[in-house]
Motif scaffolding. Sequence first.
Motif, PDB file in Angstrom:
ATOM      1  N   ALA A   1       0.791  -1.229   0.000  1.00  0.00           N
ATOM      2  CA  ALA A   1       0.000   0.000   0.000  1.00  0.00           C
ATOM      3  C   ALA A   1       0.829   1.289   0.000  1.00  0.00           C
ATOM      4  N   SER A   2       2.103   1.215   0.406  1.00  0.00           N
ATOM      5  CA  SER A   2       2.941   2.420   0.486  1.00  0.00           C
ATOM      6  C   SER A   2       4.383   2.004   0.725  1.00  0.00           C
ATOM      7  N   GLY A   3       5.282   2.978   0.627  1.00  0.00           N
ATOM      8  CA  GLY A   3       6.684   2.700   0.949  1.00  0.00           C
ATOM      9  C   GLY A   3       6.852   2.397   2.428  1.00  0.00           C
ATOM     10  N   THR A   4       6.085   3.078   3.252  1.00  0.00           N
ATOM     11  CA  THR A   4       6.160   2.829   4.695  1.00  0.00           C
ATOM     12  C   THR A   4       5.758   1.385   4.998  1.00  0.00           C
ATOM     13  N   ALA A   5       4.673   0.931   4.361  1.00  0.00           N
ATOM     14  CA  ALA A   5       4.223  -0.459   4.546  1.00  0.00           C
ATOM     15  C   ALA A   5       5.293  -1.430   4.045  1.00  0.00           C
TER      16      ALA A   5
ATOM     17  N   GLU B   1      17.285  -2.290   2.015  1.00  0.00           N
ATOM     18  CA  GLU B   1      17.472  -0.990   1.363  1.00  0.00           C
ATOM     19  C   GLU B   1      16.160  -0.205   1.362  1.00  0.00           C
ATOM     20  N   ASP B   2      16.200   1.018   1.874  1.00  0.00           N
ATOM     21  CA  ASP B   2      15.085   1.945   1.673  1.00  0.00           C
ATOM     22  C   ASP B   2      15.378   2.650   0.346  1.00  0.00           C
ATOM     23  N   ALA B   3      14.775   2.094  -0.720  1.00  0.00           N
ATOM     24  CA  ALA B   3      15.025   2.600  -2.078  1.00  0.00           C
ATOM     25  C   ALA B   3      13.863   3.471  -2.548  1.00  0.00           C
ATOM     26  N   ALA B   4      13.154   4.075  -1.594  1.00  0.00           N
ATOM     27  CA  ALA B   4      11.962   4.872  -1.910  1.00  0.00           C
ATOM     28  C   ALA B   4      12.263   6.028  -2.858  1.00  0.00           C
ATOM     29  N   GLN B   5      13.540   6.479  -2.886  1.00  0.00           N
ATOM     30  CA  GLN B   5      13.896   7.604  -3.760  1.00  0.00           C
ATOM     31  C   GLN B   5      14.816   7.160  -4.893  1.00  0.00           C
ATOM     32  N   ALA B   6      14.947   5.851  -5.110  1.00  0.00           N
ATOM     33  CA  ALA B   6      16.038   5.391  -5.981  1.00  0.00           C
ATOM     34  C   ALA B   6      15.617   4.360  -7.023  1.00  0.00           C
TER      35      ALA B   6
ATOM     36  N   PHE C   1      10.348   0.104  -1.852  1.00  0.00           N
ATOM     37  CA  PHE C   1      10.070   1.228  -2.754  1.00  0.00           C
ATOM     38  C   PHE C   1       8.764   1.916  -2.386  1.00  0.00           C
ATOM     39  N   SER C   2       8.743   3.218  -2.609  1.00  0.00           N
ATOM     40  CA  SER C   2       7.506   3.997  -2.509  1.00  0.00           C
ATOM     41  C   SER C   2       7.125   4.444  -3.916  1.00  0.00           C
ATOM     42  N   PHE C   3       5.846   4.419  -4.211  1.00  0.00           N
ATOM     43  CA  PHE C   3       5.355   4.991  -5.479  1.00  0.00           C
ATOM     44  C   PHE C   3       4.486   6.207  -5.209  1.00  0.00           C
TER      45      PHE C   3
ATOM     46  N   SER D   1       5.016  11.802  -6.431  1.00  0.00           N
ATOM     47  CA  SER D   1       6.159  12.593  -6.916  1.00  0.00           C
ATOM     48  C   SER D   1       7.454  11.787  -7.023  1.00  0.00           C
ATOM     49  N   LYS D   2       7.419  10.491  -6.704  1.00  0.00           N
ATOM     50  CA  LYS D   2       8.639   9.690  -6.820  1.00  0.00           C
ATOM     51  C   LYS D   2       9.000   9.493  -8.297  1.00  0.00           C
ATOM     52  N   ASN D   3      10.212   8.992  -8.566  1.00  0.00           N
ATOM     53  CA  ASN D   3      10.627   8.802  -9.971  1.00  0.00           C
ATOM     54  C   ASN D   3       9.665   7.867 -10.701  1.00  0.00           C
TER      55      ASN D   3
HETATM   56  C1  LIG Z   1      13.303   7.690   2.022  1.00  0.00           C
HETATM   57  C2  LIG Z   1      11.839   7.383   2.158  1.00  0.00           C
HETATM   58  N1  LIG Z   1      11.439   6.325   2.888  1.00  0.00           N
HETATM   59  C3  LIG Z   1      10.141   6.005   3.019  1.00  0.00           C
HETATM   60  C4  LIG Z   1       9.161   6.742   2.418  1.00  0.00           C
HETATM   61  C5  LIG Z   1       7.737   6.380   2.661  1.00  0.00           C
HETATM   62  O1  LIG Z   1       7.030   6.112   1.505  1.00  0.00           O
HETATM   63  P1  LIG Z   1       5.423   6.334   1.461  1.00  0.00           P
HETATM   64  O2  LIG Z   1       5.182   7.792   1.503  1.00  0.00           O
HETATM   65  O3  LIG Z   1       5.039   5.705   0.164  1.00  0.00           O
HETATM   66  O4  LIG Z   1       4.857   5.602   2.635  1.00  0.00           O
HETATM   67  C6  LIG Z   1       9.527   7.853   1.630  1.00  0.00           C
HETATM   68  C7  LIG Z   1       8.578   8.688   0.895  1.00  0.00           C
HETATM   69  O5  LIG Z   1       7.638   9.216   1.071  1.00  0.00           O
HETATM   70  C8  LIG Z   1      10.892   8.180   1.513  1.00  0.00           C
HETATM   71  O6  LIG Z   1      11.283   9.247   0.787  1.00  0.00           O
END
Ligand SMILES: Cc1ncc(COP(=O)(O)O)c(C=O)c1O
Length: 373
Positions: free
Chosen positions: A65-69, A163-168, A187-189, A192-194
């Motif tokens: 559901a999210s990068g946090t999840a 790896e927190d690749a949310a920005q990569a 990964f986060s989508f 505004s992510k890439n």
């Molecule tokens: C480095 C990093 N980690 C985690 C997150 C969390 O992702 P999300 O907002 O999709 O939960 C983000 C982005 O928002 C992020 O930039």
Amino acid sequence: MTSAQHDIQVPLVDLAAQHQKLAPEIETAIARVVSSSRFIGGPEVQRFETDFAAYCECRYAVGVASGTAAIELTLRALDIGPGDEIITTPFTFFATAEAIIQTGATVVFADIDPITYNLDPMAVQRAVTPRTRALLPVHLYGRPADLDGLHAIADGHDLALIEDAAQAHGARYHGQRAGSLGAAGCFSFFPSKNLGALGDAGAIVTNDETLAARVRSLRDHGRTSKYLHQEVGFGHRLDALHAAVLSAKLPHLDRNNARRRELAARYNELLAGTDLVLPAGDNGTESVYHLYVVRTPQRAAIIDGLKAAGVESGVHYPVPLHLQPALRAMHLGHGTFPVSEAAADTVLSLPLYPEMTEAQQDHVVAALRRLVG
Ligand SMILES: Cc1ncc(COP(=O)(O)O)c(C=O)c1O
């Protein structure tokens, strides 16, 4: 300044321009999901998972559901929880630490490298204790962290490297895709992510079949079949609508990342010789410039001056995590992580997105050159 220059407005990111470029493909994907009525799971999610795993050069991808999840479920799938310590950076978006805390594990911060803004392996080494279970580096601004240095520590202490690749999305470290180098990549989508969805969405990628299966179950209420729940999980699935849109956008990601790199190189050339500290060279990494970040002690005045010239800028991030009110119980005051604190005080994100024109970039540079020495 000519009146034509004065009329130029440059946002930090321009999602409308991105959408305009891909509108027919995105609208076709949305219509396909709507007419299928398969909104949860199903072929759209499976297709995106297959495509994204291949893109990341990994065996499995699990949409969530999210990068946090993605981070929280990965940690839980590795049975990380109360009593365990996870080492991460205080110079990141809050969610990195939040996901750790939600598992009941303890966040342990280590300071960053002043040149790359990513975790400093020497600081990580000093933070390892017998309770450490995992290292969670962030590839900040799209530039991979020092994974060789971190792997050496992880291997020496039998720690998971996540790896927190949310920005990569699409970045490379010595030729390998970000997200593919540890136990799992998260990964986060966020739009505004890439690679961005039309709302919240995320994924993990991994080569570990057991880990992928556990995240797949945890994201869907710990289910093993329709009404059989093996463990208490979460409602953290990736929606079919987002999966379809992400599948439509994924084939454009490499070209967009290449354009970001071109624009970053152009900024480097045009801003050379100013007082601004420019992003570090690649050094074995291939950054995807989620953000183009410079440093300056005159940040507040420059932000105002840019704004007056129609240029939006940003600060990622103004308050390091150890100084966040929500983490005050950690009792980590000013001076605990001086490199992160100095970065938080001086970093400035300039507009950068694949659809930015050279005229817009020239406008940003001209405005900056009037403001800095
Ligand atoms: C480095 C990093 N980690 C985690 C997150 C969390 O992702 P999300 O907002 O999709 O939960 C983000 C982005 O928002 C992020 O930039």
